[in-house]
Design an enzyme around this catalytic site. Structure first.
Site, PDB file in Angstrom:
ATOM      1  N   ARG A  28      23.117   3.200 -49.817  1.00 54.87           N
ATOM      2  CA  ARG A  28      24.326   2.375 -49.947  1.00 54.87           C
ATOM      3  C   ARG A  28      24.807   2.262 -51.392  1.00 54.87           C
ATOM      4  NH1 ARG A  28      25.808  -0.976 -45.583  1.00 54.87           N
ATOM      5  NH2 ARG A  28      24.799  -0.283 -43.713  1.00 54.87           N
ATOM      6  N   ARG A  32      29.602  -0.497 -52.216  1.00 57.38           N
ATOM      7  CA  ARG A  32      28.984  -1.815 -52.137  1.00 57.38           C
ATOM      8  C   ARG A  32      29.426  -2.680 -53.302  1.00 57.38           C
ATOM      9  NH1 ARG A  32      24.656  -3.629 -48.450  1.00 57.38           N
ATOM     10  NH2 ARG A  32      25.741  -3.121 -46.548  1.00 57.38           N
ATOM     11  N   ARG A  41      39.482   1.354 -52.350  1.00 56.92           N
ATOM     12  CA  ARG A  41      39.626   1.218 -50.903  1.00 56.92           C
ATOM     13  C   ARG A  41      40.764   0.280 -50.535  1.00 56.92           C
ATOM     14  NH1 ARG A  41      35.383  -1.092 -46.697  1.00 56.92           N
ATOM     15  NH2 ARG A  41      37.125  -1.679 -45.362  1.00 56.92           N
ATOM     16  N   ASP A  77      29.876   6.423 -42.338  1.00 56.60           N
ATOM     17  CA  ASP A  77      29.051   5.439 -41.646  1.00 56.60           C
ATOM     18  C   ASP A  77      28.397   6.116 -40.458  1.00 56.60           C
ATOM     19  OD1 ASP A  77      28.503   2.351 -41.542  1.00 56.60           O
ATOM     20  OD2 ASP A  77      28.717   3.020 -39.475  1.00 56.60           O
ATOM     21  N   TYR A 152      23.481  -0.214 -31.223  1.00 57.85           N
ATOM     22  CA  TYR A 152      24.861  -0.716 -31.378  1.00 57.85           C
ATOM     23  C   TYR A 152      25.650  -0.582 -30.080  1.00 57.85           C
ATOM     24  CZ  TYR A 152      24.121  -1.229 -36.370  1.00 57.85           C
ATOM     25  OH  TYR A 152      23.644  -1.631 -37.581  1.00 57.85           O
TER      26      TYR A 152
HETATM   27  O1  1CP Z   1      24.828   4.937 -48.629  1.00 56.37           O
HETATM   28  C1  1CP Z   1      26.009   5.050 -48.969  1.00 56.37           C
HETATM   29  O2  1CP Z   1      26.383   4.712 -50.087  1.00 56.37           O
HETATM   30  C2  1CP Z   1      27.013   5.718 -48.053  1.00 56.37           C
HETATM   31  C3  1CP Z   1      27.706   4.813 -47.210  1.00 56.37           C
HETATM   32  C4  1CP Z   1      27.111   4.263 -45.928  1.00 56.37           C
HETATM   33  C5  1CP Z   1      25.954   4.612 -45.192  1.00 56.37           C
HETATM   34  C6  1CP Z   1      24.870   5.598 -45.548  1.00 56.37           C
HETATM   35  C7  1CP Z   1      27.786   3.272 -45.182  1.00 56.37           C
HETATM   36  C8  1CP Z   1      29.061   2.652 -45.585  1.00 56.37           C
HETATM   37  N1  1CP Z   1      27.087   3.070 -44.009  1.00 56.37           N
HETATM   38  C9  1CP Z   1      25.960   3.838 -44.003  1.00 56.37           C
HETATM   39  C10 1CP Z   1      24.944   3.965 -42.945  1.00 56.37           C
HETATM   40  C11 1CP Z   1      24.747   2.834 -42.011  1.00 56.37           C
HETATM   41  N2  1CP Z   1      25.694   2.098 -41.347  1.00 56.37           N
HETATM   42  C12 1CP Z   1      23.478   2.408 -41.559  1.00 56.37           C
HETATM   43  C13 1CP Z   1      22.191   3.034 -41.975  1.00 56.37           C
HETATM   44  C14 1CP Z   1      21.780   2.574 -43.320  1.00 56.37           C
HETATM   45  C15 1CP Z   1      21.222   1.183 -43.390  1.00 56.37           C
HETATM   46  O3  1CP Z   1      20.236   0.895 -42.690  1.00 56.37           O
HETATM   47  O4  1CP Z   1      21.752   0.406 -44.195  1.00 56.37           O
HETATM   48  C16 1CP Z   1      23.664   1.364 -40.640  1.00 56.37           C
HETATM   49  C17 1CP Z   1      22.604   0.576 -39.908  1.00 56.37           C
HETATM   50  C18 1CP Z   1      25.070   1.168 -40.526  1.00 56.37           C
HETATM   51  C19 1CP Z   1      25.754   0.193 -39.654  1.00 56.37           C
HETATM   52  C20 1CP Z   1      26.646  -0.676 -40.435  1.00 56.37           C
HETATM   53  N3  1CP Z   1      27.867  -0.281 -40.919  1.00 56.37           N
HETATM   54  C21 1CP Z   1      26.400  -1.991 -40.899  1.00 56.37           C
HETATM   55  C22 1CP Z   1      25.133  -2.800 -40.620  1.00 56.37           C
HETATM   56  C23 1CP Z   1      25.357  -3.842 -39.554  1.00 56.37           C
HETATM   57  C24 1CP Z   1      24.048  -4.423 -39.030  1.00 56.37           C
HETATM   58  O5  1CP Z   1      23.634  -4.051 -37.904  1.00 56.37           O
HETATM   59  O6  1CP Z   1      23.435  -5.235 -39.730  1.00 56.37           O
HETATM   60  C25 1CP Z   1      27.542  -2.392 -41.627  1.00 56.37           C
HETATM   61  C26 1CP Z   1      27.789  -3.710 -42.271  1.00 56.37           C
HETATM   62  C27 1CP Z   1      28.443  -1.286 -41.640  1.00 56.37           C
HETATM   63  C28 1CP Z   1      29.757  -1.194 -42.347  1.00 56.37           C
HETATM   64  C29 1CP Z   1      29.755  -0.379 -43.579  1.00 56.37           C
HETATM   65  N4  1CP Z   1      29.202   0.869 -43.722  1.00 56.37           N
HETATM   66  C30 1CP Z   1      29.430   1.343 -45.004  1.00 56.37           C
HETATM   67  C31 1CP Z   1      30.196   0.347 -45.695  1.00 56.37           C
HETATM   68  C32 1CP Z   1      30.701   0.475 -47.102  1.00 56.37           C
HETATM   69  C33 1CP Z   1      30.364  -0.720 -44.803  1.00 56.37           C
HETATM   70  C34 1CP Z   1      31.113  -2.007 -45.067  1.00 56.37           C
HETATM   71  C35 1CP Z   1      32.525  -1.826 -44.672  1.00 56.37           C
HETATM   72  C36 1CP Z   1      33.289  -3.113 -44.586  1.00 56.37           C
HETATM   73  O7  1CP Z   1      32.750  -4.116 -44.126  1.00 56.37           O
HETATM   74  O8  1CP Z   1      34.455  -3.096 -44.996  1.00 56.37           O
END
Ligand code: 1CP
Length: 344
Positions: A28, A32, A41, A77, A152
């Site tokens: 991430r 972030r 964005r 994502d 999910y």
């Molecule tokens: O790593 C990076 O910098 C690349 C960006 C990236 C990655 C690898 C994003 C952007 N998402 C992910 C993978 C991802 N998405 C995972 C696996 C990694 C981990 O365990 O953290 C998971 C579980 C998700 C699902 C997801 N997408 C969540 C988690 C929700 C939960 O169940 O707790 C969330 C909050 C997102 C949204 C998301 N994904 C990425 C961003 C920048 C965001 C936020 C977007 C927003 O809210 O505007």
């Protein structure tokens, strides 16, 4: 692949070869805590942003420029390929992925579309542009593993205990395997397309697999994740990561990983013992440690490096993703310490 790229510290560590220093990147790292991310964005919705080639390139590059990390990870994502394939879902700000109609029956499973290359053309275009811009810095492609994606879809959104997912798994094994099989196919296709476009390593995120016992993981999950990892060409390093997976580390390696990702709960020397020979490790600074005073952070970084020596290859990372309110300057200093200390 150009020699300078093939020789990058990150790829050498993944292949368990000697590297000039311990490579580091952060899960991430893109999207972030960076102010330049928020500016770039703007109010573009998350899934829309993931399908805009120019934004994906810019957001992927930002942490590479800012931190000097040894690998880039594609800004995307885990639910993006399902969205691109036509499944109705959204990423709700502050919540995460939300699915319009949860998947709970075999008829629901039949609604899960397969992924065709043109549906993710903006992503593969971004990969090609990034590979050209990154030069000798490797790009990591990624996908969500069948269990984490299934959670999910079955729960309808984020879940703490994954109760409905387990109920389906234990109560209707045929439907579970049909669902996990479909998701494995989508993930395999998505990884293959990223690799064909030039990604030089992949990470399979099974973030929530730690909710399962080793016995259940082996029976319900491992065969599907193994299919995904097995579909990636042998010469492309494969990282396999989950949170709370201390009891699953050996099995996650056996699923076909070259590198096993370790969260902050198991020290790397112990993780190396659990994973056994023939694999590298990635991890595992507690992402909360960066909020402590700097001398504490630096000592924790050194401790991870010392313990990482027990592994046949070590890629430094956090034990899970960067917290949104992390100070980017602290992460930049962590990169410097990892490089300085490990140069020896
Ligand atoms: O790593 C990076 O910098 C690349 C960006 C990236 C990655 C690898 C994003 C952007 N998402 C992910 C993978 C991802 N998405 C995972 C696996 C990694 C981990 O365990 O953290 C998971 C579980 C998700 C699902 C997801 N997408 C969540 C988690 C929700 C939960 O169940 O707790 C969330 C909050 C997102 C949204 C998301 N994904 C990425 C961003 C920048 C965001 C936020 C977007 C927003 O809210 O505007």
């Amino acid at each position: 692949m150009p020699a300078a790229l093939s020789d990058a510290a990150f790829l050498r560590a993944c292949r368990r070869e000697r590297a000039a220093y311990t490579p580091v990147w952060f899960m991430r790292q893109a999207g972030r805590s960076l102010p330049e991310y928020l500016t770039a964005r703007g109010d573009t919705a998350m899934l829309q942003a993931c399908l805009r080639t120019d934004l994906v390139v810019e957001l992927t590059m930002q942490p590479v420029r800012r931190y000097g990390v040894d690998a880039a990870i594609l800004f995307s994502d885990i639910v993006l390929p399902l969205h691109a394939a036509g499944l109705e879902l959204d990423i709700v700000s502050g919540v995460g992925p939300v699915v319009a109609s949860p998947v709970r029956t075999s008829a629901d499973v039949d609604r899960i579309p397969s992924l065709s290359p043109e549906q993710v053309a903006p992503v593969t275009d971004a990969v090609r542009a990034l590979v050209a811009e990154l030069g000798a810095t490797p790009l990591i492609g990624f996908a969500g593993a069948p269990f984490t994606l299934a959670s999910y879809l079955i729960e309808g959104g984020p879940s703490r205990d994954h109760a409905r997912t387990k109920a389906l798994m234990y109560g209707d094994e045929a439907t579970w395997h049909a669902l996990a099989g479909r998701l494995a196919e989508v993930a395999s296709t998505y990884l293959r397309l990223q690799v064909e476009a030039g990604a030089s390593a992949v990470q399979l995120f099974d973030s929530w697999a730690g909710a399962l016992s080793a016995e259940d993981y082996a029976r319900y999950v491992l065969p599907h994740s193994a299919r995904v990892l097995g579909s990636v060409p042998a010469d492309v390093p494969k990282i396999h990561f989950g949170v709370g997976t201390g009891e699953l580390l050996e099995l996650m390696g056996e699923a076909g990983a070259d590198v096993v990702g370790v969260d902050w709960r198991v020290p790397l020397d112990e993780a190396a013992r659990r994973v056994g020979p023939g694999r590298a490790l990635q991890g595992n600074l507690d992402p909360a440690v960066v909020f402590a005073p700097w001398p504490v952070v630096a000592e924790r970084v050194r401790d991870v490096l010392r313990r990482g020596k027990a592994a046949e290859g070590h890629v430094f990372n956090l034990g899970h993703g960067v917290f949104p309110d992390t100070d980017p300057d602290v992460l930049a200093r962590v990169v410097d310490v990892v490089h300085e200390e490990s140069r020896g």
